[in-house]
Write an enzyme that holds these catalytic residues in place. Structure first.
Site, PDB file in Angstrom:
ATOM      1  N   VAL A  64       0.810  -1.222   0.000  1.00  0.00           N
ATOM      2  CA  VAL A  64       0.000   0.000   0.000  1.00  0.00           C
ATOM      3  C   VAL A  64       0.842   1.271   0.000  1.00  0.00           C
ATOM      4  O   VAL A  64       0.304   2.372  -0.194  1.00  0.00           O
ATOM      5  CB  VAL A  64      -0.985   0.027   1.180  1.00  0.00           C
TER       6      VAL A  64
ATOM      7  N   ASN B 276      -6.249  -0.910   7.090  1.00  0.00           N
ATOM      8  CA  ASN B 276      -5.742  -1.604   8.270  1.00  0.00           C
ATOM      9  C   ASN B 276      -4.249  -1.915   8.184  1.00  0.00           C
ATOM     10  O   ASN B 276      -3.598  -2.109   9.213  1.00  0.00           O
ATOM     11  CB  ASN B 276      -6.534  -2.910   8.457  1.00  0.00           C
TER      12      ASN B 276
ATOM     13  N   SER C  84      -4.341   3.829  16.396  1.00  0.00           N
ATOM     14  CA  SER C  84      -3.891   3.099  17.584  1.00  0.00           C
ATOM     15  C   SER C  84      -4.055   3.994  18.803  1.00  0.00           C
ATOM     16  O   SER C  84      -4.047   5.227  18.695  1.00  0.00           O
ATOM     17  CB  SER C  84      -2.419   2.693  17.445  1.00  0.00           C
TER      18      SER C  84
ATOM     19  N   TYR D 291       5.912   5.181  15.215  1.00  0.00           N
ATOM     20  CA  TYR D 291       4.620   4.499  15.201  1.00  0.00           C
ATOM     21  C   TYR D 291       3.504   5.415  15.712  1.00  0.00           C
ATOM     22  O   TYR D 291       2.471   5.596  15.056  1.00  0.00           O
ATOM     23  CB  TYR D 291       4.698   3.236  16.050  1.00  0.00           C
TER      24      TYR D 291
ATOM     25  N   SER E 167       2.828   8.357  13.359  1.00  0.00           N
ATOM     26  CA  SER E 167       2.120   7.931  12.146  1.00  0.00           C
ATOM     27  C   SER E 167       0.633   7.736  12.425  1.00  0.00           C
ATOM     28  O   SER E 167      -0.215   8.107  11.616  1.00  0.00           O
ATOM     29  CB  SER E 167       2.729   6.637  11.589  1.00  0.00           C
ATOM     30  N   LYS E 168       0.309   7.173  13.573  1.00  0.00           N
ATOM     31  CA  LYS E 168      -1.089   6.916  13.910  1.00  0.00           C
ATOM     32  C   LYS E 168      -1.831   8.203  14.256  1.00  0.00           C
ATOM     33  O   LYS E 168      -3.030   8.335  13.975  1.00  0.00           O
ATOM     34  CB  LYS E 168      -1.171   5.909  15.057  1.00  0.00           C
TER      35      LYS E 168
END
Length: 250
Positions: A57, A83, A134, A147, A150-151
């Site tokens: 993706v 997802n 998240s 992480y 990014s979320k």
């Protein structure tokens, strides 16, 4: 069959696979998307009304080809579940730019690319997008600079989508899972981590893949027809406890 179609990225395992099966139970056709071809084909085997498509993706050309294949086979796209994601945990000082980009290109770029490619079909169908962020995007934690950031970006991107595409009848919402008892999590979480989550989460347990999937499927359904632009923590109450210590919760 409802005749409706959903695309689920990161569908070879975990929340993506659980969501795929829940969509199939309600009669949807599902395009299962993943870059891990062996795992994807194994997950899709034995499932009816699915279309497995190998796609990274983070790559615009692969995303464009994937969406074209889904439209060719299914004719329409009624829901998109973004997802697919990668987890990479480490101190800020040890996160070089290559590591940062590896997380961002899948977790954030991938959501942008898939949504953009699906937008014309979703507008035609007055469809729905559910982006998976998240709990780490809602509040900071150590070792999650790439992480978590990014979320957090996924959460804001969701609201942009809701604001701009709402006039076309497209709804966009975001799910923020807390700790989920996936096979990977259970393999890498020590007993100390498991015990700490038990104490910190008001429901005193991990969530299940199906519990996350049920919320995703609901948000893609007509029952959520007036819900858009929302960021929903599905976390057993973890977000509600903030930075409070479990021992002070009495």
């Amino acid at each position: 069959m409802t005749g409706k179609t959903a695309i689920v990225t990161g569908a070879a395992r975990g929340i993506g696979l659980a969501t795929t099966k829940l969509f199939l139970e309600e009669g949807r056709r599902v395009a299962m998307i993943d870059r891990d071809e062996p795992a994807l084909m194994e997950a899709a085997s034995g499932l009816d009304n699915v279309l497995p498509v190998v796609c990274d993706v983070s790559q615009p050309d692969q995303v464009a080809a994937m969406v074209a294949e889904v439209q060719k086979q299914f004719g329409q796209i009624d829901a998109l579940v973004n997802n697919a994601g990668v987890a990479d945990f480490g101190p800020i000082d040890e996160t070089d730019f290559e590591r940062w980009r590896r997380v961002m290109e899948t977790n954030l770029d991938g959501v942008f690319l898939c949504s953009q490619a699906c937008a014309p079909a979703l507008k035609e169908a007055k469809g729905s997008i559910v982006n998976i962020a998240s709990i780490s995007g809602l509040r900071a934690s150590t070792l999650r600079v790439a992480y978590g950031t990014s979320k957090a970006g996924v959460m804001h991107l969701t609201q942009q989508q809701a604001a701009e595409w709402g006039e076309f009848g497209v709804r966009a919402n975001c799910i923020c899972p807390g700790p989920v008892a996936t096979k990977l999590a259970m393999a890498v979480h020590t007993q100390d981590i498991i015990d700490a989550y038990h104490d910190a989460i008001p429901l005193n347990r991990y969530g299940s893949e199906d519990e996350i999937g049920n919320v995703i499927v609901f948000l893609c359904s007509d029952k959520a027809s007036y819900v858009t632009g929302q960021v929903i923590a599905v976390d057993g109450g973890f977000q509600s406890t903030g930075i409070g210590l479990p021992s002070l919760r009495v």
